[in-house]
Design a protein around this motif. Structure first.
Motif, short mmCIF file in Angstrom:
data_model
loop_
_atom_site.label_atom_id
_atom_site.label_comp_id
_atom_site.label_asym_id
_atom_site.label_seq_id
_atom_site.Cartn_x
_atom_site.Cartn_y
_atom_site.Cartn_z
N GLU A 91 -23.33 9.26 -60.50
CA GLU A 91 -24.29 10.38 -60.52
C GLU A 91 -24.41 11.01 -61.89
O GLU A 91 -25.36 11.74 -62.17
N ALA A 92 -23.45 10.77 -62.78
CA ALA A 92 -23.46 11.36 -64.13
C ALA A 92 -24.15 10.45 -65.15
O ALA A 92 -24.03 10.67 -66.35
N ILE A 93 -24.90 9.47 -64.70
CA ILE A 93 -25.54 8.52 -65.60
C ILE A 93 -26.52 9.23 -66.54
O ILE A 93 -27.24 10.15 -66.15
N GLU A 94 -26.49 8.82 -67.79
CA GLU A 94 -27.50 9.22 -68.77
C GLU A 94 -28.50 8.07 -68.81
O GLU A 94 -28.11 6.91 -68.85
N LEU A 95 -29.78 8.39 -68.82
CA LEU A 95 -30.80 7.36 -68.77
C LEU A 95 -31.37 7.06 -70.16
O LEU A 95 -31.50 7.96 -70.99
#
Length: 136
Positions: A91-95
């Protein structure tokens, strides 16, 4: 009132997502892993708010680098989708900002890990540069 949504996708269109907002900080990362992952002079990623996977979440695959950072990509077309620091939940992904399908309200505020930049790439003189991360 409905909030603004910004949509993005991978090259083949199998992975599609929408976000409601963006974190304030976004940097061009010149580390060798970002360069290789994105196939470019640097990778540019941004943290997001209200991420919804519209389609293709099952097409996502991950590569964990020797330092523990996790890079997410589409396993059909190979598009670079995102990045997580070691130990961060999905959920903490940087795109990757290049995956957004239209204009987004993001301004690059730093150039990081510039000590590792490609010799053929010039830094942008109007953006602060850091040899390592923002604090380095």
């Amino acid at each position: 009132m409905m909030s603004q949504q910004y949509q993005g996708s991978c090259l083949c269109g199998g992975v599609q997502f929408a976000v409601e907002g963006f974190h304030k900080q976004a940097a061009n990362c010149h580390c060798s892993m970002c360069r290789k992952f994105h196939g470019a002079a640097f990778g540019t990623l941004v943290g997001v708010q209200g991420l919804t996977w519209l389609s293709g979440q099952h097409l996502l695959n991950e590569f964990t680098a020797p330092n523990g950072t996790i890079r997410t990509f589409c396993m059909v077309c190979g598009s670079s989708i995102g990045f997580r620091v070691k130990g961060a939940p999905f959920e903490a992904i940087e795109l990757a900002i290049a995956t957004f399908d239209g204009d987004i309200p993001v301004q690059i505020d730093a150039q990081i890990y510039t000590r590792y930049k490609a010799n053929w790439c010039a830094l942008q003189p109007d953006i602060p540069s850091f040899d390592e991360g923002r604090s380095g």
